[in-house]
Design an enzyme around this catalytic site. Structure first.
Site, PDB file in Angstrom:
ATOM      1  N   ASN A  13       4.014   0.848   2.659  1.00  0.00           N
ATOM      2  CA  ASN A  13       3.705  -0.576   2.795  1.00  0.00           C
ATOM      3  C   ASN A  13       4.648  -1.128   3.853  1.00  0.00           C
ATOM      4  O   ASN A  13       5.839  -1.287   3.602  1.00  0.00           O
ATOM      5  CB  ASN A  13       3.924  -1.293   1.455  1.00  0.00           C
ATOM      6  CG  ASN A  13       3.833  -2.801   1.597  1.00  0.00           C
ATOM      7  OD1 ASN A  13       3.232  -3.304   2.546  1.00  0.00           O
ATOM      8  ND2 ASN A  13       4.415  -3.528   0.649  1.00  0.00           N
ATOM      9  N   LYS A  15       4.718  -4.033   5.153  1.00  0.00           N
ATOM     10  CA  LYS A  15       5.006  -5.479   5.051  1.00  0.00           C
ATOM     11  C   LYS A  15       4.807  -6.120   6.432  1.00  0.00           C
ATOM     12  O   LYS A  15       3.885  -5.750   7.140  1.00  0.00           O
ATOM     13  CB  LYS A  15       6.407  -5.712   4.501  1.00  0.00           C
ATOM     14  CG  LYS A  15       6.692  -4.852   3.273  1.00  0.00           C
ATOM     15  CD  LYS A  15       7.922  -5.259   2.557  1.00  0.00           C
ATOM     16  CE  LYS A  15       8.234  -4.237   1.466  1.00  0.00           C
ATOM     17  NZ  LYS A  15       9.063  -4.799   0.416  1.00  0.00           N
ATOM     18  N   HIS A  99       0.734  -7.637  -4.533  1.00  0.00           N
ATOM     19  CA  HIS A  99       2.139  -7.257  -4.321  1.00  0.00           C
ATOM     20  C   HIS A  99       3.020  -8.421  -4.778  1.00  0.00           C
ATOM     21  O   HIS A  99       2.663  -9.588  -4.589  1.00  0.00           O
ATOM     22  CB  HIS A  99       2.366  -6.930  -2.843  1.00  0.00           C
ATOM     23  CG  HIS A  99       3.690  -6.299  -2.592  1.00  0.00           C
ATOM     24  ND1 HIS A  99       4.855  -7.032  -2.532  1.00  0.00           N
ATOM     25  CD2 HIS A  99       4.049  -5.001  -2.407  1.00  0.00           C
ATOM     26  CE1 HIS A  99       5.867  -6.204  -2.316  1.00  0.00           C
ATOM     27  NE2 HIS A  99       5.405  -4.968  -2.241  1.00  0.00           N
ATOM     28  N   GLU A 101       5.517  -9.753  -3.537  1.00  0.00           N
ATOM     29  CA  GLU A 101       5.861 -10.727  -2.481  1.00  0.00           C
ATOM     30  C   GLU A 101       4.721 -11.717  -2.279  1.00  0.00           C
ATOM     31  O   GLU A 101       4.947 -12.880  -1.965  1.00  0.00           O
ATOM     32  CB  GLU A 101       6.201  -9.983  -1.179  1.00  0.00           C
ATOM     33  CG  GLU A 101       7.563  -9.316  -1.278  1.00  0.00           C
ATOM     34  CD  GLU A 101       7.729  -8.084  -0.410  1.00  0.00           C
ATOM     35  OE1 GLU A 101       6.943  -7.880   0.535  1.00  0.00           O
ATOM     36  OE2 GLU A 101       8.663  -7.304  -0.694  1.00  0.00           O
ATOM     37  N   GLU A 171       5.752  -1.688  -9.867  1.00  0.00           N
ATOM     38  CA  GLU A 171       6.856  -2.055  -8.981  1.00  0.00           C
ATOM     39  C   GLU A 171       7.746  -3.093  -9.654  1.00  0.00           C
ATOM     40  O   GLU A 171       7.454  -4.298  -9.590  1.00  0.00           O
ATOM     41  CB  GLU A 171       6.294  -2.651  -7.689  1.00  0.00           C
ATOM     42  CG  GLU A 171       5.434  -1.689  -6.902  1.00  0.00           C
ATOM     43  CD  GLU A 171       5.537  -1.973  -5.416  1.00  0.00           C
ATOM     44  OE1 GLU A 171       5.941  -1.062  -4.693  1.00  0.00           O
ATOM     45  OE2 GLU A 171       5.252  -3.101  -4.991  1.00  0.00           O
ATOM     46  N   GLY A 177      13.041  -3.498  -2.314  1.00  0.00           N
ATOM     47  CA  GLY A 177      13.846  -3.888  -1.158  1.00  0.00           C
ATOM     48  C   GLY A 177      15.308  -4.148  -1.491  1.00  0.00           C
ATOM     49  O   GLY A 177      16.042  -4.707  -0.675  1.00  0.00           O
ATOM     50  N   SER A 217      12.301   0.786  -3.843  1.00  0.00           N
ATOM     51  CA  SER A 217      13.394   1.550  -3.226  1.00  0.00           C
ATOM     52  C   SER A 217      13.239   3.057  -3.416  1.00  0.00           C
ATOM     53  O   SER A 217      14.246   3.768  -3.576  1.00  0.00           O
ATOM     54  CB  SER A 217      14.753   1.062  -3.739  1.00  0.00           C
ATOM     55  OG  SER A 217      14.915  -0.317  -3.462  1.00  0.00           O
TER      56      SER A 217
HETATM   57  C1  PEP Z   1       7.158  -2.280  -1.585  1.00  0.00           C
HETATM   58  O1  PEP Z   1       7.095  -2.947  -0.557  1.00  0.00           O
HETATM   59  O2  PEP Z   1       6.174  -2.213  -2.313  1.00  0.00           O
HETATM   60  C2  PEP Z   1       8.418  -1.590  -1.893  1.00  0.00           C
HETATM   61  C3  PEP Z   1       8.490  -0.853  -2.969  1.00  0.00           C
HETATM   62  O3  PEP Z   1       9.444  -1.762  -1.010  1.00  0.00           O
HETATM   63  P1  PEP Z   1      10.824  -0.901  -0.970  1.00  0.00           P
HETATM   64  O4  PEP Z   1      10.416   0.537  -1.007  1.00  0.00           O
HETATM   65  O5  PEP Z   1      11.445  -1.300   0.321  1.00  0.00           O
HETATM   66  O6  PEP Z   1      11.618  -1.295  -2.166  1.00  0.00           O
END
Ligand code: PEP
Length: 257
Positions: A13, A15, A99, A101, A171, A177, A217
């Site tokens: 992803n 972003k 997501h 975000e 998630e 992040g 992460s």
């Molecule tokens: C994500 O954007 O869904 C995500 C898990 O980001 P990160 O791996 O940077 O934590």
């Protein structure tokens, strides 16, 4: 992972990162690193403007391209939005829906997530449906209730025959992040619970075929341990998906026996 019953999917992803030119360069570099063996599926979800470059760049490879969002209406006066048909016309196969975000910054709710899931499925796309709790919710001890609500709302009205195309990404918001990863046991506990929730809605046969990813992460160091759990069928990866070599290390981790 359990490759006998379901696909392992490593999805990136991006972003709001990378331009179309950078997308083209990434595709060249990443394709050169792809292993010959095909065990896990690889999906790259990129910003709308990067989709044509990604589809072109990954043509004739086994990397599928996904969008990071869509709008639930078919067409019309919705300035700035992108429809499912527009994505399908570009040969996009996947779309991330809900997501955290988008829930946090753009007002997405369980209701809009459900509408988007229906729109994606009707157009022939595979939705990657994101669910997850905040740190406060985890500390309050309501994680499972919240996850059940998010999963059930996202899938409300989705017929069994369309479940084959749905991917769920667990998630935890506190791990996205932040560099803080859920432990394998924490992630596996929630992913098993998601499968049990799907089982209660659709029965055991469909539940065991659904791909459930962990996201938060995930990186080359922790991927193998996370993916060693039976109910974690892949990853949704933000930061580490921006670097071809790091994403490829995670693909290798998913290709272990
Ligand atoms: C994500 O954007 O869904 C995500 C898990 O980001 P990160 O791996 O940077 O934590």
């Amino acid at each position: 992972m359990n490759r006998r019953y379901r696909k392992t999917i490593i999805a990136g992803n991006w972003k709001m990162n990378k331009t179309p030119s950078e997308t083209k360069a990434f595709a060249e570099e990443f394709k050169a690193l792809l292993p010959k063996t095909k065990w896990c599926d690889v999906v790259l979800c990129v910003p709308f403007v990067d989709l044509p470059a990604a589809v072109r760049g990954f043509k004739d490879s086994r990397v599928s391209v996904g969008a990071e969002n869509l709008y639930f209406e078919k067409s019309g006066a919705f300035t700035g939005e992108v429809s499912a048909d527009m994505l399908v016309d570009l040969d996009v196969k996947y779309v991330i829906i809900g997501h955290s975000e988008r829930r946090q910054y753009f007002g997405e709710t369980d209701v809009t997530v459900n509408k988007k899931v229906h729109t994606a499925l009707e157009a022939g796309l595979s939705p990657i449906i994101c669910v997850g709790e905040s740190l406060e919710q985890r500390e309050m001890g309501v994680t499972m209730e919240l996850i059940a609500l998010q999963v059930k709302s996202a899938l409300a009205g989705v017929p069994a025959e369309q479940m084959r195309r749905c991917v769920i990404a667990y998630e935890p918001i506190w791990a996205i992040g932040t560099g803080k990863t859920a432990t394998g046991d924490q992630a596996a506990e929630v992913c098993s619970f998601i499968r049990a929730t799907i089982r209660s809605l659709y029965g055991a046969r469909i539940a065991r075929g659904v791909t459930i990813q962990y996201g938060g992460s995930m990186n080359p160091k922790n991927a193998a341990e996370l993916l060693s759990h039976e109910d974690i069928d892949g990853g949704l990866i933000g930061g580490a998906s921006l670097k071809p070599d790091q994403l490829m290390e995670i693909v290798h981790a998913a290709n272990q026996d």
